[in-house]
Scaffold this active site. Structure first.
Site, PDB file in Angstrom:
ATOM      1  N   ARG A  51       0.829  -1.196   0.000  1.00 39.56           N
ATOM      2  CA  ARG A  51       0.000   0.000   0.000  1.00 39.56           C
ATOM      3  C   ARG A  51       0.867   1.251   0.000  1.00 39.56           C
ATOM      4  O   ARG A  51       0.500   2.291  -0.550  1.00 39.56           O
ATOM      5  CB  ARG A  51      -0.952   0.004   1.213  1.00 39.56           C
ATOM      6  N   TYR A 103     -15.959  15.727 -17.622  1.00 40.41           N
ATOM      7  CA  TYR A 103     -16.452  14.374 -17.343  1.00 40.41           C
ATOM      8  C   TYR A 103     -17.428  14.397 -16.170  1.00 40.41           C
ATOM      9  O   TYR A 103     -17.165  15.027 -15.135  1.00 40.41           O
ATOM     10  CB  TYR A 103     -15.277  13.451 -17.062  1.00 40.41           C
ATOM     11  N   ASP A 175      -6.451  17.817 -16.738  1.00 38.59           N
ATOM     12  CA  ASP A 175      -6.751  16.423 -17.045  1.00 38.59           C
ATOM     13  C   ASP A 175      -6.270  16.179 -18.472  1.00 38.59           C
ATOM     14  O   ASP A 175      -6.850  16.690 -19.436  1.00 38.59           O
ATOM     15  CB  ASP A 175      -8.255  16.172 -16.918  1.00 38.59           C
ATOM     16  N   LYS A 200      -7.594   4.762 -19.963  1.00 32.91           N
ATOM     17  CA  LYS A 200      -7.878   5.135 -21.340  1.00 32.91           C
ATOM     18  C   LYS A 200      -6.652   4.909 -22.238  1.00 32.91           C
ATOM     19  O   LYS A 200      -6.231   3.791 -22.421  1.00 32.91           O
ATOM     20  CB  LYS A 200      -8.364   6.583 -21.388  1.00 32.91           C
TER      21      LYS A 200
END
Length: 383
Positions: A51, A103, A175, A200
């Site tokens: 983690r 988005y 972004d 993406k």
């Protein structure tokens, strides 16, 4: 280590380490483990718990930092996890400005989660600098930009925004999902922070989720790593490996996807049932010249308005090669209905203001034969 090269394509293939230093493996090993053995008290290999850090994820982070020309990169379980972790650096009472055409997930997390904790927000056409300046307040701490925007492909002049923000000590966030570092490097233009949905174009095969934050401010990066460690939205080793594998072919995929997109956009523009086409690679696109100055390509995302809602639904139900699905950036061509899918969480009045109506469709162009894609659209459009 890093590869001794200047070209993006070679950097993408070889990454931070072109081979494993222990075994010589040219594919980075998947360190599928949760914890790491200590050699003794106070002696660590540099890895303690996955983690906190994992060697596979670390290689991915360093590779993407190289590609974006950033000093630090943090990898998260999704693009929304990356944005959510980033937004936690703000305090109650802070104000952020966001591109109004964005988005739906970014809108949702801002309005439904962070607003509850005192973060206020304004949605502005960031492609218009006057409206941006008008919405800056004394407590504005950041400007969050999508360029090209989703789904209307608006282009924001990043250098101009940087100049406005620097005067007021405001963070700038871009972004960069739609163009990727292959076509656009916002940090080189003075932007403070870049975020990605690595699901993406970076991954490129619709087979994994990932998200990234890349920046040059080492103090802020350390703060974000502490947040990431505490919240725990860290990208697993296998997903890190899949994303690394995808990045190796990023350049050749995007070259083919853009080539296809330009041809499809021109075909759509001349079809009798198409009212408008939004693709920044078209010379009459409003932001075409700005994008030429700040990027090396136009990408492979197209939005277009058809003559009726019935036509839109007919296309969605009749395409065969093009797949009716959410997401974007993979090798397969996908068609999306933003009003009902990616932007359903955005209020109707805001959707209508930016142009997200029942007649709007969005295509993520893939690497298939372009004639097959055009014939598929033609068959869906024409009786």
């Amino acid at each position: 280590m890093g590869c001794d090269c200047r070209s993006f394509e070679t950097k993408a293939v070889h990454g931070n380490k072109p081979y494993d230093l222990v075994t010589g493996a040219i594919s980075v090993p998947i360190y599928q483990c949760a914890t790491f053995r200590h050699e003794g008290v106070g002696r660590s290999t540099g890895y303690d718990y996955s983690r906190v850090q994992n060697p596979t994820r670390e290689e991915l982070e360093k590779t993407l930092a190289i590609l974006e020309n950033g000093k630090e990169c943090l990898a998260f379980t999704s693009g929304m996890a990356a944005i959510s972790n980033l937004f936690t650096v703000f305090s109650p009472g802070d104000h952020i400005i966001l591109s109004e055409d964005l988005y739906g997930g970014t809108y949702r997390v801002t309005e439904e989660i962070f607003n509850k904790y005192g973060l206020t927000s304004s949605y502005v056409d960031t492609s218009g600098l006057s409206s941006l300046i008008e919405n800056i307040r004394k407590n504005t701490k950041a400007i969050f930009i999508e360029t090209p925007s989703n789904p209307m492909m608006r282009i924001t002049d990043l250098k101009a925004v940087v100049a406005i923000a620097k005067e007021r000590n405001i963070l700038t966030i871009v972004d960069n999902t739609f163009l990727s570092p292959y076509f656009q490097k916002p940090l080189d233009l003075g932007i403070d922070i870049v975020v990605h949905s690595g699901t993406k174009y970076l991954s490129g095969h619709n087979d994994t989720l990932s998200g990234f934050v890349i920046l040059n401010d080492l103090t802020l990066a350390e703060k974000l790593r502490n947040i990431q460690k505490s919240i725990g939205a860290c990208l697993p080793a296998f997903d890190s490996w899949l994303t690394l594998r995808g990045i190796k072919t990023l350049a050749i995929r995007l070259d083919r996807q853009q080539e296809n997109a330009i041809k499809i956009a021109k075909w759509l523009k001349n079809h009798k049932n198409i009212e408008q086409v939004f693709y920044p690679g078209l010379e009459d696109h409003k932001g075409h010249e700005i994008l030429k100055e700040q990027a090396s390509g136009y990408g492979a995302m197209i939005s277009f308005v058809v003559d009726s809602e019935e036509t839109a639904k007919r296309i969605l139900e009749r395409v065969k090669i093009i797949l009716f699905a959410e997401s974007l950036g993979g090798v397969e061509t996908l068609i999306t209905y933003p009003e009902q899918q990616t932007h359903a969480n955005i209020p109707e009045n805001m959707r209508n203001r930016v142009g997200v109506t029942s007649k709007l469709l969005r295509i993520s162009v893939g690497i298939e034969n372009v004639d097959d894609l055009i014939n598929d659209l033609k068959g869906a459009l024409e009786d």
